[in-house]
Scaffold this motif. Structure first.
Motif: not given
Length: 449
Positions: A306, A309-310
């Motif tokens: 995550t 992905r950020e």
């Protein structure tokens, strides 16, 4: 002469439901706040509640363990806290949340949630023992059923409060993981004081010392083997709230269902962990190896994925502001790399001091929030206050551009991928051994006029 370039409009246009002006956050909709709605009143009431809870839980734990046992438990229980806080803070480096949120969550877990758990668990266990006339089964039922429900609900209350009243700081899964994890760290800290202090008191009565003592065994199980146990449970609740934060406002069922599902999963894992001793002599180790370690590894992979992905979202959304003139062309790349961010802060500190490094860190945080805001707006999740929040973030960036741009430009040059350049077929004087090398240029300091 204009002082700043115009900000880019919403990528899909205002016709898709994102107003450029107005909305509930504008000055026209503000009303005179009552005294109980003022920030200092809310902060004062919350601080008083947490302080009173802390005093009560301190008295209860000290009464249970004795003064000497309390001090021993406190000294041992504090050992994993810096490690856990540092781990969750590391996960939150892409868009760091304010420290006040983390302090509230830790205090809530250590004081309010722990007090609720002790009082509710004791009351429920005594009621079951009285109703069934079987204290041993009451203890087992309390540990495997009552405690998980009460404790996870008490910890989830902190996540819910941040989600409702600090919505701007709660934008995705990583925020849910960090807030839930820090809350559970505070809860585990108080609980470890109680367990370790009680174990020390038992050793004082039985004369146990060294590795064979109850204190050593408790320390090994709770501090060495499972410091992430409580955070692991509550993180599931945080993930549920994080998914809810990513959902559109109109999807009311989804925004409620995911937090409840995360809470139920947290209760189930907690119940399985507490009930592992009922699975036989090696039940604890079986549950630890078969469930806790794999789930911990899976959640670790999830949060790291995550985070990457950020960073990808930052690199994808910020070029629009570079085209409009708010950012330099190199900044989206530098802001989308944790290594480049670190180099930029180090460069600013080396050339202009710690104050400049702090400004660069704030610039990075505001730029990340801007990228996430634009990403949510692109998916119709930003709400009616998109334009106002965008202008606010752009203003924060513009005020810090003089301190941040040289550092980020330097970081982008350092971390940019190498571009292969073919060497010319003819000799070049001073480069291929035909003469002395030129003297290097003096170090350039962009912060010095």
């Amino acid at each position: 002469m204009a002082t700043s370039p115009p900000h880019p409009s919403y990528p899909s246009g205002p016709a898709e439901g994102v107003p450029l002006t107005g909305g509930p956050g504008t000055a026209g909709s503000l009303r005179h706040a009552h005294w109980w709605q003022r920030a200092w009143v809310r902060y004062g009431a919350l601080s008083t509640l947490l302080a009173l809870s802390g005093l009560v839980i301190l008295a209860l734990v000290r009464e249970e363990t004795g003064t000497e046992g309390f001090l021993v438990g406190l000294g041992l229980a504090v050992l994993p806290v810096p490690l856990l806080i540092a781990a969750f803070r590391w996960l939150d480096r892409v868009e760091p949340g304010p420290w006040r949120n983390l302090l509230f969550c830790f205090a809530w877990g250590a004081c309010a949630a722990a007090l609720i758990a002790i009082v509710a668990n004791s009351f429920a266990t005594r009621w079951i023992a009285t109703a069934t006339a079987d204290p041993s089964s009451a203890d087992t039922l309390g540990a495997t059923v009552i405690a998980p429900v009460v404790e996870e609900s008490a910890k989830a209350a902190a996540v819910l409060l941040v989600f409702l009243f600090r919505r701007r700081d709660f934008t995705g899964i990583l925020d849910g993981v960090v807030i839930a994890g820090v809350t559970a760290t505070g809860f585990a800290f108080t609980e470890n004081i109680l367990y370790l202090g009680t174990a020390f008191g038992t050793d004082q009565l039985t004369g146990g010392t060294g590795i064979a003592s109850v204190t050593a065994a408790t320390f090994f199980v709770r501090i060495i083997m499972s410091p992430f146990a409580h955070p692991l449970f509550t993180v599931l609740t945080g993930i549920g709230f994080g998914i809810s934060a990513l959902s559109a406002d109109r999807r009311h069922l989804r925004r409620v269902a995911f937090p409840l599902a995360g809470l139920l999963l947290a209760m189930g894992m907690h119940a399985m962990w507490n009930g592992s001793s009922a699975f036989g002599e090696y039940g604890f180790f079986a549950v630890y190896a078969a469930f806790m370690v794999p789930i911990f590894g899976l959640l670790t992979w999830l949060v790291i994925w995550t985070r990457q992905r950020e960073l990808k979202t930052v690199r994808a959304e910020l070029p629009a502001y570079a085209v409009a003139g708010w950012l330099t062309p190199a900044e989206p790349y530098a802001l989308g790399s944790m290594r480049a961010r670190r180099i930029a802060r180090q460069y600013a500190r080396r050339h202009a001091g710690r104050a400049a490094a702090r400004e660069v860190a704030r610039y990075e945080a505001y730029a990340t929030s801007l990228a996430f805001l634009r990403h949510r707006a692109r998916r119709d999740r930003a709400g009616a206050g998109f334009a106002e929040r965008e202008r606010e973030l752009l203003g924060e960036l513009w005020r810090r551009r003089e301190a941040a741009r040289p550092a980020l430009d330097h970081a982008a040059r350092i971390t940019a991928p190498p571009v292969p350049v073919a060497a010319p077929p003819w000799p070049v004087y001073g480069v291929y051994g035909y003469g002395p090398q030129p003297a290097p240029y003096p170090a350039y300091n962009p912060y010095r006029s």
